[in-house]
Design a protein around this motif. Structure first.
Motif, PDB file in Angstrom:
ATOM      1  N   LEU A 228       0.829  -1.210   0.000  1.00  0.00           N
ATOM      2  CA  LEU A 228       0.000   0.000   0.000  1.00  0.00           C
ATOM      3  C   LEU A 228       0.863   1.260   0.000  1.00  0.00           C
ATOM      4  CD1 LEU A 228      -2.802  -1.081   2.516  1.00  0.00           C
ATOM      5  CD2 LEU A 228      -3.013  -0.805   0.028  1.00  0.00           C
ATOM      6  N   LEU A 229       1.934   1.218   0.758  1.00  0.00           N
ATOM      7  CA  LEU A 229       2.826   2.377   0.792  1.00  0.00           C
ATOM      8  C   LEU A 229       3.451   2.617  -0.579  1.00  0.00           C
ATOM      9  CD1 LEU A 229       4.557   1.735   4.231  1.00  0.00           C
ATOM     10  CD2 LEU A 229       3.237   3.773   3.642  1.00  0.00           C
ATOM     11  N   ALA A 230       3.976   1.562  -1.173  1.00  0.00           N
ATOM     12  CA  ALA A 230       4.641   1.725  -2.469  1.00  0.00           C
ATOM     13  C   ALA A 230       3.641   2.135  -3.542  1.00  0.00           C
ATOM     14  CB  ALA A 230       5.356   0.425  -2.860  1.00  0.00           C
ATOM     15  N   ALA A 231       2.491   1.487  -3.535  1.00  0.00           N
ATOM     16  CA  ALA A 231       1.495   1.783  -4.570  1.00  0.00           C
ATOM     17  C   ALA A 231       0.933   3.186  -4.397  1.00  0.00           C
ATOM     18  CB  ALA A 231       0.377   0.744  -4.527  1.00  0.00           C
TER      19      ALA A 231
ATOM     20  N   ASN B 248      -5.570   3.517  11.507  1.00  0.00           N
ATOM     21  CA  ASN B 248      -5.878   4.456  10.418  1.00  0.00           C
ATOM     22  C   ASN B 248      -5.032   4.298   9.164  1.00  0.00           C
ATOM     23  OD1 ASN B 248      -7.866   5.743  11.879  1.00  0.00           O
ATOM     24  ND2 ASN B 248      -6.436   7.219  12.793  1.00  0.00           N
ATOM     25  N   ILE B 249      -3.855   3.790   9.311  1.00  0.00           N
ATOM     26  CA  ILE B 249      -2.909   3.939   8.198  1.00  0.00           C
ATOM     27  C   ILE B 249      -3.336   3.203   6.934  1.00  0.00           C
ATOM     28  CG2 ILE B 249      -1.308   2.112   8.973  1.00  0.00           C
ATOM     29  CD1 ILE B 249       0.953   4.100   7.981  1.00  0.00           C
ATOM     30  N   LYS B 250      -3.748   1.966   7.069  1.00  0.00           N
ATOM     31  CA  LYS B 250      -4.131   1.233   5.854  1.00  0.00           C
ATOM     32  C   LYS B 250      -5.375   1.810   5.180  1.00  0.00           C
ATOM     33  CE  LYS B 250      -2.191  -3.370   6.589  1.00  0.00           C
ATOM     34  NZ  LYS B 250      -2.548  -4.812   6.392  1.00  0.00           N
ATOM     35  N   PRO B 251      -6.426   2.089   5.951  1.00  0.00           N
ATOM     36  CA  PRO B 251      -7.594   2.697   5.295  1.00  0.00           C
ATOM     37  C   PRO B 251      -7.255   4.010   4.597  1.00  0.00           C
ATOM     38  CG  PRO B 251      -8.203   1.884   7.444  1.00  0.00           C
ATOM     39  CD  PRO B 251      -6.720   1.722   7.340  1.00  0.00           C
ATOM     40  N   ALA B 252      -6.399   4.803   5.207  1.00  0.00           N
ATOM     41  CA  ALA B 252      -6.049   6.077   4.575  1.00  0.00           C
ATOM     42  C   ALA B 252      -5.318   5.833   3.264  1.00  0.00           C
ATOM     43  CB  ALA B 252      -5.200   6.909   5.527  1.00  0.00           C
ATOM     44  N   LEU B 253      -4.396   4.888   3.264  1.00  0.00           N
ATOM     45  CA  LEU B 253      -3.662   4.591   2.034  1.00  0.00           C
ATOM     46  C   LEU B 253      -4.590   4.012   0.973  1.00  0.00           C
ATOM     47  CD1 LEU B 253      -0.427   3.064   3.631  1.00  0.00           C
ATOM     48  CD2 LEU B 253      -0.613   5.264   2.441  1.00  0.00           C
ATOM     49  N   GLN B 254      -5.474   3.133   1.404  1.00  0.00           N
ATOM     50  CA  GLN B 254      -6.415   2.552   0.445  1.00  0.00           C
ATOM     51  C   GLN B 254      -7.340   3.610  -0.129  1.00  0.00           C
ATOM     52  OE1 GLN B 254      -7.592  -0.517   3.182  1.00  0.00           O
ATOM     53  NE2 GLN B 254      -6.724  -2.164   1.905  1.00  0.00           N
TER      54      GLN B 254
END
Lengths: 159, 159
Positions: free
Chosen positions: A24-27, B140-146
């Motif tokens: 997710l970070l890279a994308a 929060n981090i994954k939902p925000a990235l998604q």
DNA sequence: GCAAACTATATGAAAATACATATAATCATA
DNA sequence: TATGATTATATGTATTTTCATATAGTTTGC
């Protein structure tokens, strides 16, 4: 207009990768940068050059080593990027007066003008990105990334 | 033990760059991946190879083009990475039976074993990363990235 | 003030990557 | 079913990037 073109999602809808933090970070990094990087190239700069310019915009006269650190690149690569930027007249090298090993990099007038313009554009682009998010996500994303970064710096400092 | 070594922060403490979203994304991606990527290389894989393996672990038999998309790389690069992986015995190429242009990539037994091991390690590493965050940030981090990703995919679909 | 250790930058050479384009298969359609 | 357009992959070549190491300046301890 047509829906014919097979739509390939960003990653397999299900499975490990699509919700893996490092993916997710890279994308997200790549996708979010894409439009702005087009703009940077239109202005005649390559991405590594823009990164150097942005760092120097914040703090002119950085050393090669510092630029490598801030711009997330290897030292020898920065050296060569600076070579090209000097050739293009965007920056100049000056030897540090107190430590002759150090080389400090300064923006030229042209470099200053270009970096100011790009930083302005970058800020505007960032606003656009954040506007595409819910207010929750927009509020959370930077703190979460900063927290991740600082938790990793702590680890790196353990040597 | 000593505080002598000049500590260079991740970016100039103040200024534009250190809180610029695209910088935070790139820096967080790089910093977060760093440790795990060391591990990948210890296992004898390069990073692009690992990315391919992870995609195939999720969905074996992907086409070159799909791999390029999912693994965030250009098509011609994937072609050459697959060449090397075939040589190393990690994957095999098979022509698609219905469309002769397509080349589907499958993990070999060795490839399967290695990818399973690495995916397991990746999951463990991800947990470690999330444990370094506050519960808010971790949540929060994954939902925000998604959200960021999907907002950008929407834009890309406008052609 | 000299030698050894260290630091900052540069450079040579190999490898990885990107970009344009070639090749080959399929599809649309007249 | 031939033709042109389209799609999937491969390849040639130039450029970029890395890795190891060279060069040159500085510091430390004697």
């Amino acid at each position: 207009m047509n829906g014919n073109k097979t739509h390939i999602g960003t990653s397999p809808a299900t499975g490990f990768v699509s919700s893996y933090l490092l993916y997710l970070l890279a994308a997200a990094s790549e996708a979010a940068s894409k439009q702005f990087h087009l703009r940077v190239r239109e202005m005649g700069l390559r991405i590594p050059e823009w990164r150097v310019m942005a760092c120097l915009h914040d703090q002119d006269g950085l050393m090669i080593t510092q630029l490598a650190h801030y711009a997330l690149m290897e030292q020898s690569r920065i050296t060569r990027i600076i070579d090209q930027m000097v050739t293009r007249g965007l920056v100049v090298r000056h030897n540090d007066t107190v430590d002759g090993r150090r080389v400090r990099i300064y923006l030229t007038d042209e470099g200053q003008a270009l970096s100011s313009e790009l930083v302005k554009a970058a800020k505007a682009h960032e606003l656009q990105l954040l506007k595409g998010l819910s207010s929750d996500d927009a509020r959370n994303i930077k703190p979460a990334l900063q927290a991740l970064l600082s938790s990793l710096e702590d680890i790196a400092d353990l040597d």
